[in-house]
Design a protein around this motif. Structure first.
Motif, short mmCIF file in Angstrom:
data_model
loop_
_atom_site.label_atom_id
_atom_site.label_comp_id
_atom_site.label_asym_id
_atom_site.label_seq_id
_atom_site.Cartn_x
_atom_site.Cartn_y
_atom_site.Cartn_z
N UNK A 34 0.83 -1.14 -0.01
CA UNK A 34 0.10 -0.03 0.05
C UNK A 34 0.76 1.31 0.09
N UNK A 35 2.06 1.11 0.53
CA UNK A 35 2.93 2.31 0.66
C UNK A 35 3.07 2.65 -0.73
N UNK A 36 3.83 1.87 -1.77
CA UNK A 36 4.17 2.26 -2.96
C UNK A 36 3.18 2.53 -3.89
N UNK A 37 2.03 1.77 -3.83
CA UNK A 37 0.87 2.04 -4.43
C UNK A 37 0.10 3.39 -4.17
N UNK A 38 -0.05 3.54 -2.84
CA UNK A 38 -0.68 4.92 -2.50
C UNK A 38 0.19 6.13 -2.95
N UNK A 39 1.33 6.11 -2.86
CA UNK A 39 2.17 7.25 -3.60
C UNK A 39 1.62 7.33 -5.02
N UNK A 40 1.75 6.48 -5.69
CA UNK A 40 1.51 6.62 -7.24
C UNK A 40 0.22 6.99 -7.56
N UNK A 41 -0.84 6.15 -6.73
CA UNK A 41 -2.28 6.87 -6.78
C UNK A 41 -2.44 8.08 -6.66
N UNK A 42 -1.87 8.63 -5.53
CA UNK A 42 -1.94 10.06 -5.04
C UNK A 42 -1.44 11.04 -5.97
N UNK A 43 -0.22 10.55 -7.04
CA UNK A 43 0.21 11.33 -7.72
C UNK A 43 -0.50 11.14 -9.15
N UNK A 44 -1.52 10.27 -9.07
CA UNK A 44 -2.32 10.43 -10.45
C UNK A 44 -2.40 9.13 -11.31
N UNK A 45 -1.61 8.10 -10.95
CA UNK A 45 -1.59 6.81 -11.51
C UNK A 45 -3.06 6.44 -11.39
N UNK A 46 -3.67 5.90 -12.59
CA UNK A 46 -5.07 5.30 -12.72
C UNK A 46 -5.13 4.08 -11.77
N UNK A 47 -6.34 4.39 -10.92
CA UNK A 47 -6.61 3.42 -10.20
C UNK A 47 -7.49 2.16 -11.02
N UNK A 48 -7.85 2.51 -12.22
CA UNK A 48 -8.24 1.33 -13.11
C UNK A 48 -7.23 0.43 -13.95
N UNK A 49 -6.29 0.54 -13.74
CA UNK A 49 -5.06 0.19 -14.45
C UNK A 49 -5.44 -1.45 -14.57
N UNK A 50 -5.37 -2.24 -15.61
CA UNK A 50 -5.51 -3.36 -15.76
C UNK A 50 -4.20 -4.08 -16.35
N UNK A 51 -4.02 -5.53 -16.00
CA UNK A 51 -2.96 -6.25 -16.78
C UNK A 51 -3.63 -6.71 -18.13
N UNK A 52 -2.58 -7.60 -18.94
CA UNK A 52 -3.18 -7.97 -20.27
C UNK A 52 -4.26 -9.01 -20.16
N UNK A 53 -4.54 -9.45 -18.92
CA UNK A 53 -5.67 -10.49 -18.68
C UNK A 53 -7.03 -9.78 -18.35
N UNK A 54 -6.74 -8.33 -18.15
CA UNK A 54 -7.99 -7.60 -17.77
C UNK A 54 -8.06 -7.49 -16.35
N UNK A 55 -6.95 -8.15 -15.47
CA UNK A 55 -7.02 -8.00 -13.81
C UNK A 55 -6.61 -6.51 -13.56
N UNK A 56 -7.93 -5.96 -12.84
CA UNK A 56 -7.21 -4.50 -12.40
C UNK A 56 -6.52 -4.76 -11.04
N UNK A 57 -6.16 -3.56 -10.64
CA UNK A 57 -5.63 -3.26 -9.38
C UNK A 57 -6.36 -3.95 -8.10
N UNK A 58 -7.38 -3.47 -8.26
CA UNK A 58 -8.60 -4.19 -7.47
C UNK A 58 -8.65 -5.57 -7.19
N UNK A 59 -8.60 -6.09 -8.51
CA UNK A 59 -8.83 -7.57 -8.57
C UNK A 59 -7.42 -8.32 -7.92
N UNK A 60 -6.36 -7.98 -8.41
CA UNK A 60 -5.18 -8.54 -7.82
C UNK A 60 -4.85 -8.18 -6.24
#
Length: 137
Positions: A34-60
């Motif tokens: 959560x530390x790394x992820x939170x920093x990037x999300x706070x800086x504007x990284x998309x919370x809806x990012x998915x991998x090539x199988x469509x697995x979102x950050x939430x799914x993972x």
């Protein structure tokens, strides 16, 4: 945004730096970092990012049992109902793995227990997750 698409040029192949960042964010969700992820999300990284199988950050995060990380992603705009390419939702993944705390976070954020294939409700019945079935109502 998929790890396979470049932010500024739809359809263009991502550059190495963009791809590396996407993979780092997906790994952070999978690991519950959560530390790394939170920093990037706070800086504007998309919370809806998915991998090539469509697995979102939430799914993972959900599939790997990281309730706090799930909450963090949801708080930054993650979608609790975003199904992957196989039609599986984060809630169904949490039910499959038996993560009641993750299921509770997703339900609190509006996850639909009847969405996806199989639905979270069907998965709870299939795997006799009585504690989660009670949450689903």
């Amino acid at each position: 945004m998929s790890a396979e698409s470049k932010v500024n040029e739809p359809g263009a192949a991502p550059d190495d730096e963009t791809l590396a960042l996407a993979h780092a964010l997906l790994d952070a969700a999978r690991e519950g970092n959560s530390g790394v992820l939170g920093s990037y999300l706070a800086a504007g990284a998309p919370a809806t990012l998915t991998n090539s199988s469509g697995d979102s950050l939430v799914m993972l995060a959900a599939y790997h049992g990281h309730a706090g990380t799930v909450r963090l992603i949801l708080d930054h705009g993650g979608d609790p109902n975003m199904a992957n390419d196989r039609g599986q939702t984060p809630l169904a993944g949490a039910v499959f793995k038996g993560y009641t705390d993750v299921a509770r976070e997703l339900l609190d954020a509006g996850a639909d227990p009847d969405a996806g294939t199989p639905s979270a409700r069907a998965a709870a019945q299939m795997f006799a997750r009585t504690d989660i079935l009670a949450l689903l109502g």
